[in-house]
Scaffold this active site. Structure first.
Site, PDB file in Angstrom:
ATOM      1  N   THR A  90       0.822  -1.212   0.000  1.00  0.00           N
ATOM      2  CA  THR A  90       0.000   0.000   0.000  1.00  0.00           C
ATOM      3  C   THR A  90       0.851   1.255   0.000  1.00  0.00           C
ATOM      4  O   THR A  90       0.568   2.210  -0.720  1.00  0.00           O
ATOM      5  CB  THR A  90      -0.931   0.008   1.226  1.00  0.00           C
ATOM      6  N   ASP A 221      23.784  10.069   3.472  1.00  0.00           N
ATOM      7  CA  ASP A 221      24.508  11.200   4.042  1.00  0.00           C
ATOM      8  C   ASP A 221      24.986  10.955   5.468  1.00  0.00           C
ATOM      9  O   ASP A 221      25.543  11.842   6.106  1.00  0.00           O
ATOM     10  CB  ASP A 221      23.655  12.470   3.990  1.00  0.00           C
ATOM     11  N   ASP A 278       5.891  -0.370  11.261  1.00  0.00           N
ATOM     12  CA  ASP A 278       5.687  -1.508  12.161  1.00  0.00           C
ATOM     13  C   ASP A 278       5.851  -1.069  13.616  1.00  0.00           C
ATOM     14  O   ASP A 278       6.723  -0.238  13.924  1.00  0.00           O
ATOM     15  CB  ASP A 278       6.700  -2.617  11.861  1.00  0.00           C
TER      16      ASP A 278
END
Length: 305
Positions: A90, A221, A278
């Protein structure tokens, strides 16, 4: 070359399962051996990847969304095992940040070319320090706590509606109960004490299906970009939210931005902490940016919203 294909059948409301045969067939044209892994639980997935890795695996290809990518990162971080992504979930925020084509067919073609020409790059990851386990926990996109994490937690607990509209409903419900709380964000350079609505630590820019919560964050970076939304009312936050899609929220006077390689967040213990979408833990939490912790196939310097 030996490659494993991990299929997360529920990703994208079944999109991954429908594509699995096509993806496997294309991969077999460029690899010497293809192992198939059905990722029906995180524990079984990690066990199967470990078994394949111990017997000479060169790359792990994941057919799924951000949850699938998050599990794969745990297996590949800090190793020479390369990760390939065919996004079919999704959100697909990690793939988006890495410049992987959003269309899974195009992403597959790009991945096949990367395997054929051995095109791979090293990218940074966030490492969540401490916790109950001696095994480090990693994230590729954004770690967040506060309002946005609460929205994610509520959405995960809602059986209806399915798809992205579940997050819209969860957002409205959390907005009604919004209460800024005292938070301390400490880096190697500074210490910010404020009443906060949310804190987001970005290794890359996006979460929530393309929202650039940390719009300047890039994956090579060696540092995080941190976005802290200060004390705002539900009405003011509702006015800020539309700016999130363009990254303009960072110019709002209630928003603070920091750059750091190490971040510790202290705040209310009931605030959940999410990473890559999560659930991870609760506050306090400490995270470190680890340069070049992950090898990824077919990465480009461009990212797509």
């Amino acid at each position: 070359m030996r490659v494993a294909l991990a299929v997360h059948p529920d990703s994208g409301q079944g999109a991954a399962a429908r594509m699995a045969g096509t993806v496997a067939a294309r991969l077999r044209t460029v690899v010497d051996r293809l192992d198939l892994i059905t990722a029906d639980s995180p524990e079984r997935f990690r066990r199967r990847v470990a078994e394949c890795r111990d017997s000479g695996l060169d790359a792990l290809v994941v057919l799924g969304g951000d949850g699938a990518a998050h599990q794969a990162v745990q297996c590949c971080a800090g190793t020479d095992l390369a990760l390939g992504l065919v996004p079919s979930g999704t959100g697909n925020d990690f793939a988006r940040a890495l410049g992987v084509p959003r269309d899974p067919v195009s992403a597959l073609s790009s991945l096949v070319s990367a395997l054929r020409h051995d095109h791979r790059r090293r990218v940074d990851l966030g490492r969540i320090d401490g916790g109950d386990s001696s095994v480090p926990h990693w994230f590729g996109t954004v770690l967040c706590t506060g309002f946005d994490a609460a929205v994610n937690a509520r959405a995960n607990s809602m059986p209806w509606p399915r798809g992205p509209h579940r997050y819209d409903l969860a957002l409205v419900r959390e907005l009604v109960s919004l209460r800024p709380r005292p938070v301390v964000v400490e880096t190697e350079k500074e210490r910010l004490t404020t009443q906060a609505t949310l804190v987001a630590v970005g290794n890359t820019a996006f979460y929530g299906g393309g929202i650039p919560i940390c719009p300047e964050a890039v994956w090579d970076d060696g540092a995080f970009d941190v976005t802290v939304v200060g004390p705002v009312s539900p009405l003011r936050l509702a006015r800020i939210l539309p700016r999130l899609r363009t990254g303009a929220h960072v110019r709002h006077p209630s928003v603070h931005t920091l750059r750091a390689s190490r971040v510790r967040i202290e705040g209310p213990g009931e605030w959940p902490v999410f990473a890559d979408g999560d659930p991870i833990s609760a506050l306090p939490t400490t995270v470190t940016c680890v340069p070049e912790a992950l090898t990824v196939l077919g990465v480009t310097r461009e990212s797509t919203v």
